[in-house]
Design an enzyme around this catalytic site. Structure first.
Site, PDB file in Angstrom:
ATOM      1  N   ASP A  18       0.836  -1.207   0.000  1.00 45.95           N
ATOM      2  CA  ASP A  18       0.000   0.000   0.000  1.00 45.95           C
ATOM      3  C   ASP A  18       0.871   1.258   0.000  1.00 45.95           C
ATOM      4  O   ASP A  18       1.955   1.268   0.588  1.00 45.95           O
ATOM      5  CB  ASP A  18      -0.907  -0.016   1.239  1.00 45.95           C
ATOM      6  CG  ASP A  18      -2.010   1.026   1.147  1.00 45.95           C
ATOM      7  OD1 ASP A  18      -2.326   1.472   0.020  1.00 45.95           O
ATOM      8  OD2 ASP A  18      -2.555   1.399   2.195  1.00 45.95           O
ATOM      9  N   ASN A  66     -10.589  -3.345  -6.367  1.00 47.76           N
ATOM     10  CA  ASN A  66      -9.811  -2.370  -7.151  1.00 47.76           C
ATOM     11  C   ASN A  66     -10.395  -2.122  -8.552  1.00 47.76           C
ATOM     12  O   ASN A  66     -10.074  -1.121  -9.195  1.00 47.76           O
ATOM     13  CB  ASN A  66      -8.345  -2.802  -7.302  1.00 47.76           C
ATOM     14  CG  ASN A  66      -7.519  -2.624  -6.042  1.00 47.76           C
ATOM     15  OD1 ASN A  66      -6.514  -3.310  -5.845  1.00 47.76           O
ATOM     16  ND2 ASN A  66      -7.925  -1.708  -5.160  1.00 47.76           N
TER      17      ASN A  66
HETATM   18  C1  FPP Z   1      -2.070   0.125  -3.286  1.00 51.52           C
HETATM   19  O1  FPP Z   1      -1.592   1.432  -3.366  1.00 51.52           O
HETATM   20  C2  FPP Z   1      -1.517  -0.693  -4.353  1.00 51.52           C
HETATM   21  C3  FPP Z   1      -2.250  -1.261  -5.323  1.00 51.52           C
HETATM   22  C4  FPP Z   1      -3.706  -1.123  -5.429  1.00 51.52           C
HETATM   23  C5  FPP Z   1      -1.667  -2.083  -6.388  1.00 51.52           C
HETATM   24  C6  FPP Z   1      -0.336  -2.712  -6.130  1.00 51.52           C
HETATM   25  C7  FPP Z   1       0.407  -2.748  -7.405  1.00 51.52           C
HETATM   26  C8  FPP Z   1       1.738  -2.673  -7.553  1.00 51.52           C
HETATM   27  C9  FPP Z   1       2.646  -2.698  -6.423  1.00 51.52           C
HETATM   28  C10 FPP Z   1       2.375  -2.520  -8.903  1.00 51.52           C
HETATM   29  C11 FPP Z   1       2.113  -3.587  -9.897  1.00 51.52           C
HETATM   30  C12 FPP Z   1       2.173  -4.973  -9.363  1.00 51.52           C
HETATM   31  C13 FPP Z   1       2.964  -5.959  -9.854  1.00 51.52           C
HETATM   32  C14 FPP Z   1       2.889  -7.320  -9.270  1.00 51.52           C
HETATM   33  C15 FPP Z   1       3.919  -5.731 -10.931  1.00 51.52           C
HETATM   34  P1  FPP Z   1      -2.639   2.621  -3.465  1.00 51.52           P
HETATM   35  O2  FPP Z   1      -2.735   3.026  -4.867  1.00 51.52           O
HETATM   36  O3  FPP Z   1      -3.921   2.225  -2.807  1.00 51.52           O
HETATM   37  O4  FPP Z   1      -1.897   3.709  -2.593  1.00 51.52           O
HETATM   38  P2  FPP Z   1      -2.539   4.867  -1.737  1.00 51.52           P
HETATM   39  O5  FPP Z   1      -3.177   4.211  -0.541  1.00 51.52           O
HETATM   40  O6  FPP Z   1      -1.371   5.710  -1.372  1.00 51.52           O
HETATM   41  O7  FPP Z   1      -3.525   5.570  -2.627  1.00 51.52           O
END
Ligand code: FPP
Length: 271
Positions: A18, A66
Site C-alpha cells: 500500500d 480495485n
Molecule cells: C495500493 O496502493 C496498491 C495497489 C492497489 C496495487 C499494487 C500494485 C503494484 C505494487 C504494482 C504492480 C504490481 C505488480 C505485481 C507488478 P494505493 O494506490 O492504494 O496507494 P494509496 O493508498 O497511497 O492511494
C-alpha cells in the site's frame, strides 16, 4: 551490514503493498507513476525473498474491489502487470520460482492472461519458491467460493454435512495451497487487512510498516522478519507446548538447512 537469523524464517510471507498513490501524489505525479515504482519494489522484494530462501511469497497486487478505481488507473495497473511478467519471466524460470496466481482470474484482460498463463504453466515444476500474485482477489470471495464448492459436494451426495470442516474448507482455498501465511506485512501506514487472505490469517503474525510501498527496501523486509523472529507463536496453546509443536512443524529454508548442517549452531544470514 544487515542480518536476519537463518533459523526461524517465516516460510510464507504475504504483503499488502500500500502507498503507491501517496508516493506519487507527494511528488506531484500521476498515481500510475507510483504504481510503476511499486512494480520496481516488487522486483527487488521477489529477488530478496528468493535469496533468503523463503518458501512462499504472496503479493496483494490487485483486489476484487480495485476494479472500481478509475479506468485509466486500472488500465495502467494491468499494463504494469503484463510488463512485470514479461520482464521477469527468464529470472523466474532460471531461479526455481513457481509463478502462481489467485483470485477471480477470469476478470483479467486478455493482455494479462496471455503472459500470465504461459508463465504459470512453464514454471509449474519449479520448487524453490512459490510467488503468488493475488489478482482480482478478495478473502471473503475466496471463503464464499470454498463454501459453494463444499455445498455442491454435499448436494451431490459426494460428502456428508459433517465433512464440512475447517480442513475441508481450507482445501478449497487456492491461497492456502502453500500453507497459512506466517507473516503478513502491510506498508503505507494503515493498520488493516483489507480483505487479504482472511481465512489463512488466523494465526499469522502481522507487521505494519509506515514506509510507502515504492520505498520498501531490504532493510524494511529485514525489520519485518526480525520482528517476526522476536515473537512467540502460541497458536492458542501455552508457551512450551506451542514451541514444541512449532519446532515439529517448522519447514527449513534451503539456506537455513545448509547452514545448520554445517555449523549446528544459531546462524545469521548476512545480506
Ligand atoms: C495500493 O496502493 C496498491 C495497489 C492497489 C496495487 C499494487 C500494485 C503494484 C505494487 C504494482 C504492480 C504490481 C505488480 C505485481 C507488478 P494505493 O494506490 O492504494 O496507494 P494509496 O493508498 O497511497 O492511494
Amino acid at each position: 551490514m544487515d542480518f536476519v537469523e537463518a533459523r526461524n524464517l517465516p516460510g510464507h510471507v504475504g504483503i499488502i503493498m500500500d502507498g503507491n498513490g501517496r508516493w506519487a501524489q507527494s511528488r506531484g505525479q500521476p498515481r500510475a507513476a507510483g504504481h510503476r515504482e511499486g512494480a520496481a519494489a516488487v522486483r527487488r522484494t521477489v529477488r530478496l525473498a528468493r535469496r533468503l530462501g523463503l518458501r512462499a511469497l504472496t503479493l496483494y497486487a490487485f483486489s476484487e474491489q480495485n476494479w472500481s478505481r478509475p479506468e485509466e488507473e486500472v488500465d495502467a495497473l494491468m499494463q504494469l502487470l503484463r510488463d512485470f511478467l514479461l520482464g521477469e519471466r527468464e529470472e523466474i524460470l532460471d531461479n526455481g520460482i513457481r509463478l502462481n496466481a489467485i483470485g477471480n482470474l477470469g476478470r483479467l484482460p486478455a493482455l494479462v492472461r496471455a503472459v500470465l498463463d504461459p508463465l504459470r504453466r512453464d514454471s509449474e515444476n519449479n520448487g524453490d519458491m512459490v510467488l503468488t500474485l493475488a489478482l482480482s482477489y478478495g478473502g471473503r470471495e475466496e471463503i464464499a467460493y470454498a463454501a459453494r464448492e463444499l455445498a455442491k459436494a454435499v448436494a451431490a451426495g459426494r460428502i456428508k454435512l459433517d465433512d464440512v470442516t475447517t480442513d475441508s474448507l481450507r482445501s478449497h482455498m487456492p491461497s492456502l495451497s502453500v500453507g497459512d501465511p506466517d507473516l503478513v506485512i502491510r506498508t503505507g501506514g494503515e493498520r488493516r487487512i483489507s480483505n487479504f487472505l482472511l481465512y489463512g490469517l488466523a494465526y499469522a503474525e502481522l507487521h505494519f510498516a509506515d514506509v510507502l510501498w515504492p520505498d520498501f527496501s531490504e532493510s524494511d523486509l529485514f525489520a519485518a522478519i526480525g520482528s517476526y523472529q522476536r515473537r512467540e507463536r502460541r497458536f492458542g496453546l501455552v508457551g512450551a507446548a506451542a514451541a514444541a509443536d512449532a519446532a515439529a512443524a517448522a519447514v527449513s529454508s534451503p539456506i537455513e538447512s545448509a547452514l545448520a548442517a554445517v555449523t549446528g549452531a544459531i546462524t545469521r544470514i548476512a545480506i
